[in-house]
Design a protein around this motif. Structure first.
Motif, short mmCIF file in Angstrom:
data_model
loop_
_atom_site.label_atom_id
_atom_site.label_comp_id
_atom_site.label_asym_id
_atom_site.label_seq_id
_atom_site.Cartn_x
_atom_site.Cartn_y
_atom_site.Cartn_z
N ALA A 114 0.85 -1.21 0.00
CA ALA A 114 0.00 0.00 0.00
C ALA A 114 0.87 1.25 0.00
N ALA A 115 1.91 1.25 0.83
CA ALA A 115 2.80 2.42 0.90
C ALA A 115 3.48 2.66 -0.45
N ALA A 116 3.76 1.57 -1.17
CA ALA A 116 4.48 1.68 -2.46
C ALA A 116 3.63 2.32 -3.55
N ARG A 117 2.34 2.57 -3.24
CA ARG A 117 1.53 3.32 -4.23
C ARG A 117 1.98 4.77 -4.31
N HIS A 118 2.57 5.26 -3.20
CA HIS A 118 3.00 6.67 -3.14
C HIS A 118 4.50 6.82 -3.04
N ALA A 119 5.15 5.81 -2.49
CA ALA A 119 6.59 5.96 -2.19
C ALA A 119 7.41 4.99 -3.03
N ARG A 120 8.69 5.29 -3.13
CA ARG A 120 9.61 4.37 -3.79
C ARG A 120 10.30 3.54 -2.70
N LEU A 121 9.94 2.24 -2.66
CA LEU A 121 10.53 1.35 -1.65
C LEU A 121 11.46 0.36 -2.33
N VAL A 122 12.61 0.14 -1.74
CA VAL A 122 13.46 -0.98 -2.16
C VAL A 122 13.60 -1.87 -0.93
N LYS A 123 13.18 -3.13 -1.05
CA LYS A 123 13.25 -4.05 0.10
C LYS A 123 14.00 -5.30 -0.32
N SER A 124 14.97 -5.71 0.51
CA SER A 124 15.68 -6.96 0.22
C SER A 124 16.22 -7.55 1.51
N GLY A 125 16.17 -8.86 1.62
CA GLY A 125 16.76 -9.56 2.77
C GLY A 125 18.28 -9.52 2.73
N ASN A 126 18.83 -9.09 1.61
CA ASN A 126 20.29 -8.94 1.53
C ASN A 126 20.63 -7.91 0.46
N MET A 127 21.36 -6.87 0.87
CA MET A 127 21.66 -5.75 -0.03
C MET A 127 23.01 -5.89 -0.71
N SER A 128 23.67 -7.04 -0.56
CA SER A 128 25.01 -7.16 -1.16
C SER A 128 24.91 -7.61 -2.61
N LEU A 129 25.89 -7.19 -3.40
CA LEU A 129 25.97 -7.60 -4.80
C LEU A 129 26.12 -9.12 -4.88
N GLY A 130 27.03 -9.66 -4.04
CA GLY A 130 27.36 -11.09 -4.12
C GLY A 130 26.15 -11.99 -3.89
N VAL A 131 25.34 -11.68 -2.87
CA VAL A 131 24.20 -12.56 -2.59
C VAL A 131 23.15 -12.45 -3.70
N ASN A 132 22.96 -11.26 -4.24
CA ASN A 132 21.95 -11.13 -5.29
C ASN A 132 22.39 -11.84 -6.57
N LEU A 133 23.69 -11.85 -6.82
CA LEU A 133 24.21 -12.64 -7.93
C LEU A 133 24.03 -14.13 -7.63
N LEU A 134 24.33 -14.52 -6.38
CA LEU A 134 24.15 -15.92 -5.98
C LEU A 134 22.70 -16.37 -6.21
N ALA A 135 21.74 -15.49 -5.88
CA ALA A 135 20.32 -15.84 -6.07
C ALA A 135 20.03 -16.14 -7.54
N ALA A 136 20.63 -15.33 -8.43
CA ALA A 136 20.42 -15.56 -9.87
C ALA A 136 21.03 -16.92 -10.28
N LEU A 137 22.18 -17.25 -9.70
CA LEU A 137 22.83 -18.53 -10.02
C LEU A 137 22.02 -19.71 -9.47
N VAL A 138 21.46 -19.53 -8.27
CA VAL A 138 20.66 -20.59 -7.65
C VAL A 138 19.42 -20.87 -8.50
N ARG A 139 18.81 -19.79 -8.97
CA ARG A 139 17.61 -19.96 -9.82
C ARG A 139 17.96 -20.80 -11.06
N LYS A 140 19.10 -20.46 -11.67
CA LYS A 140 19.53 -21.20 -12.87
C LYS A 140 19.84 -22.65 -12.54
N ALA A 141 20.58 -22.86 -11.44
CA ALA A 141 20.98 -24.22 -11.07
C ALA A 141 19.75 -25.07 -10.75
N ALA A 142 18.79 -24.49 -10.02
CA ALA A 142 17.58 -25.24 -9.66
C ALA A 142 16.79 -25.62 -10.91
#
Ligand SMILES: NC(=O)C1=CN([C@@H]2O[C@H](COP(=O)(O)OP(=O)(O)OC[C@H]3O[C@@H](n4cnc5c(N)ncnc54)[C@H](OP(=O)(O)O)[C@@H]3O)[C@@H](O)[C@H]2O)C=CC1
Ligand SMILES: O=C(O)C1=N[C@H](C(=O)O)C[C@H](O)C1
Length: 270
Positions: A114-142
């Protein structure tokens, strides 16, 4: 363009102090205010001194309303309850809200949408480059290995961490589930104890370790018959998360209202 004015909430916490250091060190941003909860022993202290930098002339207050009115973005690594309150205030002030807080339970994300209708929110359980790259690799591997490879996610964090599994483990679980084309909620196993019987095919298991000063270790294991693939990330310094949060704020500065992820910020969804 002028420097983006950023307020750090939870400024006396482990991540709050890392954020104060990152905002001070990085180009294009300036620390506009620092907030802690009412009654905190940190109120009135200089945010820079608390973060080990020496005085910055920014005293910690318990007045987010005034701070948000004088800022373009808020960096928030606190608790789900506090982040929901800050989301309301950030939406009212029409400022960017970067949320690193973890430990969310079902239903708590609706007010953020609801808040994101008015505001710009960025939410992540991990803000590091490495983990977000890892997530992309995990998706591919799975996706490539399929359900014949059993998927287990192991994480270890410092003894002070209060939520489990970690936000990162859940993010990696979501990536694995997306790779398999299934819903994580219907396949996740967070606890095993006693006579569990054999492992059902298709489960995504989580194992949580806590101890010492570990910043954050995550391994995704894909275990097949006769072979095993392990994809790991080890965080050695909280500044990786803090720098990621500042990058996210700068990225969101000219975006439309919406709820974005760190993968959006890093261009990993393109
Ligand atoms: N997404 C990511 O990349 C990362 C996320 N995290 C997450 O960030 C969160 C914080 O972690 P960490 O810094 O280790 O925890 P800390 O407990 O060290 O810090 C949280 C801070 O927020 C303060 N706080 C709580 N409620 C309020 C409120 N209503 N108003 C203002 N301040 C408030 C706390 O104050 P008090 O102590 O008085 O309660 C504390 O100072 C956790 O959810 C963690 O999992 C951590 C690292 C990276
Ligand atoms: O609480 C922490 O410290 C961390 N929390 C995040 C999580 O829950 O995954 C990110 C990082 O691993 C550190």
């Amino acid at each position: 363009m002028t420097d983006m004015r950023l307020v750090v909430v939870g400024a006396a916490g482990r991540m709050g102090q890392a954020l104060v250091r990152a905002v001070t060190a990085m180009d294009g941003v300036t620390l506009s205010a620092a907030i802690e909860r009412e009654g905190s022993a940190a109120l009135g202290r200089d945010a820079g001194e608390l973060a080990g930098l020496g005085p910055l002339g920014v005293r910690i207050t318990d007045d987010p309303l005034t701070a948000f009115a004088a800022s373009e973005g808020v960096l928030d690594f606190t608790t789900p309850k506090a982040s929901l309150w800050f989301a309301e205030l950030a939406a009212q002030a029409r400022i960017v809200h970067i949320i690193g807080t973890t430990g969310w339970v079902d239903g708590e994300l609706e007010p953020l949408k609801a808040a994101a209708r008015h505001a710009r929110l960025v939410k992540s359980g991990n803000m590091s480059l490495g983990v977000n790259l890892l997530a992309a690799l995990v998706r591919k591997a799975a996706a490539a290995l399929g359900p014949d490879f059993d998927l287990e996610i192991v994480e270890m964090h410092h003894r002070h961490k209060v939520d489990a599994p970690s936000g990162t483990a859940l993010l990696l679980g979501e990536a694995a589930a997306a790779g398999r084309g299934i819903a994580l909620a219907e396949h996740s196993v967070r606890v095993r104890d006693g006579h569990t019987g054999p492992r059902p095919a298709g489960d995504i298991g989580f194992a949580t370790l806590r101890g010492g000063s570990v910043v954050g270790d995550h391994t995704v294991i894909l275990a097949g018959d006769g072979e095993r693939v392990e994809l790991s990330h080890k965080a050695e310094d909280r500044q990786i998360f803090a720098r990621g949060a500042v990058k996210a704020a700068l990225w969101a500065r000219d975006k439309k209202p919406g709820l974005y992820s760190m993968a959006d910020v890093l261009g990993l969804n393109d």
